[in-house]
Design a protein around this motif. Sequence first.
Motif, PDB file in Angstrom:
ATOM      1  N   THR A   1       0.844  -1.194   0.000  1.00  0.00           N
ATOM      2  CA  THR A   1       0.000   0.000   0.000  1.00  0.00           C
ATOM      3  C   THR A   1       0.881   1.246   0.000  1.00  0.00           C
ATOM      4  OG1 THR A   1      -0.060   0.204   2.415  1.00  0.00           O
ATOM      5  CG2 THR A   1      -1.715  -1.232   1.380  1.00  0.00           C
ATOM      6  N   ARG A   2       0.244   2.375  -0.195  1.00  0.00           N
ATOM      7  CA  ARG A   2       0.984   3.636  -0.174  1.00  0.00           C
ATOM      8  C   ARG A   2       1.638   3.866   1.184  1.00  0.00           C
ATOM      9  NH1 ARG A   2      -1.905   9.249  -1.732  1.00  0.00           N
ATOM     10  NH2 ARG A   2      -2.141   8.099  -3.684  1.00  0.00           N
TER      11      ARG A   2
ATOM     12  N   ARG B   1       2.282   2.154  -6.220  1.00  0.00           N
ATOM     13  CA  ARG B   1       1.632   2.987  -7.244  1.00  0.00           C
ATOM     14  C   ARG B   1       0.848   2.119  -8.217  1.00  0.00           C
ATOM     15  NH1 ARG B   1       6.011   5.387  -9.567  1.00  0.00           N
ATOM     16  NH2 ARG B   1       6.174   6.714  -7.734  1.00  0.00           N
TER      17      ARG B   1
ATOM     18  N   ASN C   1      -0.393  -0.884  -7.583  1.00  0.00           N
ATOM     19  CA  ASN C   1      -1.545  -1.471  -6.889  1.00  0.00           C
ATOM     20  C   ASN C   1      -2.710  -0.503  -6.796  1.00  0.00           C
ATOM     21  OD1 ASN C   1      -0.186  -3.854  -6.516  1.00  0.00           O
ATOM     22  ND2 ASN C   1       0.294  -3.523  -4.361  1.00  0.00           N
ATOM     23  N   GLU C   2      -2.424   0.777  -6.693  1.00  0.00           N
ATOM     24  CA  GLU C   2      -3.498   1.775  -6.610  1.00  0.00           C
ATOM     25  C   GLU C   2      -4.334   1.823  -7.882  1.00  0.00           C
ATOM     26  OE1 GLU C   2      -1.702   5.479  -5.583  1.00  0.00           O
ATOM     27  OE2 GLU C   2      -1.874   5.102  -3.429  1.00  0.00           O
ATOM     28  N   ASN C   3      -3.728   1.375  -8.995  1.00  0.00           N
ATOM     29  CA  ASN C   3      -4.439   1.408 -10.272  1.00  0.00           C
ATOM     30  C   ASN C   3      -5.251   0.148 -10.540  1.00  0.00           C
ATOM     31  OD1 ASN C   3      -3.342   3.922 -10.930  1.00  0.00           O
ATOM     32  ND2 ASN C   3      -1.492   2.999 -11.794  1.00  0.00           N
TER      33      ASN C   3
END
Length: 262
Positions: free
Chosen positions: A223-224, A257, A259-261
């Motif tokens: 995660t971020r 980054r 994974n956020e997409n």
Amino acid sequence: MSREQPRRTSQEHEKQEQKEPIKYGEVFKVIGELASKPIAPQDAAMMRKAENMILGQTQKGGPASVMQAVATRNERAGVVGHQDFTDVTGDRGVTVTETDVPATRFITESVAGQVVGQYAEPTPVLQTSFEVTQESALTIGEALEASAQSAGNKAVDQSDAAAIQAAEVRATGSNVIIPGGLAATAQSAATHNARVDRDEYKIKLRDILVDATVKLPVDKAVTRRDAEGVVSAELRNNLNLATHPGGVAAAVTVAARLNENL
């Protein structure tokens, strides 16, 4: 009778306006000697060739296209010649490397050993028509394995050990250092390397992280917040307050980054 003054062409105007070449440090986050060097036409040509060889084409908005645009402007301004190249680039060259992990490839582009572009691309995964497919997020272990490939030749130092420890803590959810685990091994390697002068006798990142997904007792999707923790740990323990290109923090950041997409 007044005579109309001849109009200057756009190139003549550009030559008059631009007296100094645009340098690498004004376009990319680079340091040292490279930052003060002009972006030259043959530098751009080398990067374009490298992208075509590895990626099959020049990336739109990528380092090669940016370098080409700047080099063209420098040439039109008369501050570099068409056959010019930067001495440090001529000595150390440009590189485009890719590191593959499941369903993703990390691409790192460098000039004279300094990263000027890093990004991730999804790769197609072949599935049978009977399977229900679902994109899976990259894990901390996979990100660590990616750094073992992209920066595997780097000798482990205290900043690497701190970043690996932060990654292990995030993956396991426990602040207890696992005996013989990634963090403990990395710390031992950093201590050993600090006492060794010759680089060939030092322990490298690939020696620690090559099978990170197997060595971690528990793994999780990046995660971020995980990336921020790893970056912070690496920065705090680096004398230059910088993360290593393609290293642990960089790989975890790219994975977060991506994974956020999903």
